[in-house]
Design a protein around this motif. Sequence first.
Motif, short mmCIF file in Angstrom:
data_model
loop_
_atom_site.label_atom_id
_atom_site.label_comp_id
_atom_site.label_asym_id
_atom_site.label_seq_id
_atom_site.Cartn_x
_atom_site.Cartn_y
_atom_site.Cartn_z
N ASP A 1 0.86 -1.18 0.00
CA ASP A 1 0.00 0.00 0.00
C ASP A 1 0.90 1.23 0.00
O ASP A 1 2.10 1.14 -0.27
N ASN A 2 0.35 2.40 0.29
CA ASN A 2 1.12 3.63 0.22
C ASN A 2 2.14 3.77 1.34
O ASN A 2 3.04 4.60 1.26
N THR A 3 2.00 2.96 2.39
CA THR A 3 2.86 3.10 3.55
C THR A 3 3.86 1.96 3.69
O THR A 3 5.04 2.18 3.97
N TYR A 4 3.39 0.73 3.48
CA TYR A 4 4.24 -0.43 3.72
C TYR A 4 4.13 -1.47 2.60
O TYR A 4 3.13 -1.51 1.87
N TYR B 1 4.30 -5.68 2.46
CA TYR B 1 4.21 -6.85 3.33
C TYR B 1 4.56 -8.09 2.52
O TYR B 1 4.03 -8.30 1.43
N ARG C 1 7.73 -6.74 7.07
CA ARG C 1 7.16 -5.44 6.70
C ARG C 1 8.29 -4.46 6.38
O ARG C 1 9.28 -4.38 7.11
N ASN D 1 9.16 -0.35 4.77
CA ASN D 1 8.66 0.95 4.34
C ASN D 1 8.45 0.91 2.83
O ASN D 1 9.34 0.48 2.08
N ALA D 2 7.27 1.32 2.37
CA ALA D 2 6.93 1.19 0.95
C ALA D 2 7.89 1.96 0.05
O ALA D 2 8.33 1.45 -0.99
N ASP D 3 8.22 3.19 0.42
CA ASP D 3 9.12 4.00 -0.42
C ASP D 3 10.51 3.37 -0.50
O ASP D 3 11.13 3.34 -1.57
N ASP D 4 11.01 2.86 0.63
CA ASP D 4 12.32 2.22 0.64
C ASP D 4 12.31 0.95 -0.20
O ASP D 4 13.27 0.66 -0.92
N ASP E 1 -6.78 -1.19 7.27
CA ASP E 1 -5.88 -1.66 8.33
C ASP E 1 -5.93 -3.17 8.50
O ASP E 1 -5.56 -3.70 9.55
#
Length: 347
Positions: A183-186, A188, A203, A205-208, A247
């Motif tokens: 998703d935009n945050t993470y 998985y 998990r 970080n999505a950007d990383d 969530d």
Amino acid sequence: MLYKYLFCIAFAITFLSACKSNEPVTATTEPPALSRMKSIKLESAILNKHDIKQIPSASGMEHVQENYYVLSDDSPFLYQLNNKYELVQKYTLFDTSSFKGGRIPKSEKPDLEGMAHFTYGRDEMLLLLGSGASQSRNKGYLVNLSDKMKVQEVDFTRFYTFLKQILKIEQEGILNLEGIAIDNTYAYLLQRPSGSNTNVLFRFNADDFKDFLMRNGDLPVAAVYYFNLPAIGNNNAGFSGAYILGDKLFVTASVEDTPNAIDDGEVLGSFIGVIDLLALPYAMNAANPLAVPSTQILNADGSTYKVKAESLVVTETQKDKKYKVVVVTDDDQGSSELIEVELKMDR
């Protein structure tokens, strides 16, 4: 003077009440997120079944812009279905010479087991992920939906070595990555265990994760969580697919009587489960994995659906906490089926 007198009486009453009980006063209230997850109760019912004979051994699925994209671990193609589950197109991912018999030989296949949709800049992307169970399975593919389905091969050896170090894996056939959701945050990533080992959720970080994936950047920092799934007989269920909605992480899991991540075994049944992502901080202890609320997939007559559920998407959220879920399955004989399931969640 009266104030001091009343205070002494109140103190004496409190002291005497405490003396009557031999048990110390302790806080027993669980954290709300953990309590919510533990209280989830799931029920499922198969609404419809659809044969997808053109797709051997379906292993992953995504739903993007009114299309279903289905992955096969026995095929060099990515399959596009419409909303009626009809085959619209198939796209070549890699060389097809070993596909002459209708299934890629086990020793050669990249074992693509996970698929996730994400955006990168203005582009809509699909990530197709190999299981990592052997050297030939350390690759994946990026498909750019916004650029004429352009395909790019990705070598995940460095990344998978990193994950093996985290899990202290020293031999092949133990790492078995079976599901991914972004998703935009993470991001998985699900590790399916062999034998009695624990199901693991990574998990990032999505950007990383995207920077590592798209720019060959640094390895993303991994948070690691441990989960317990139901068993059938002496065999525990293992993660097989993931889909994120708000969530909650919806997962498929299957039970297979096999000692490792490479050899097939008798399929005993499958489950759909839900992980409350707010409860992840309480799943960090490998010795005490958090139980995933799950429901076994049954046929209409109540018998066990003895096919591997490989992946899922949630296509509709209804009232009364009901969800329409589309699950893609594999019978390990080269055939695939798509089932529509009504999932009811109570808590």
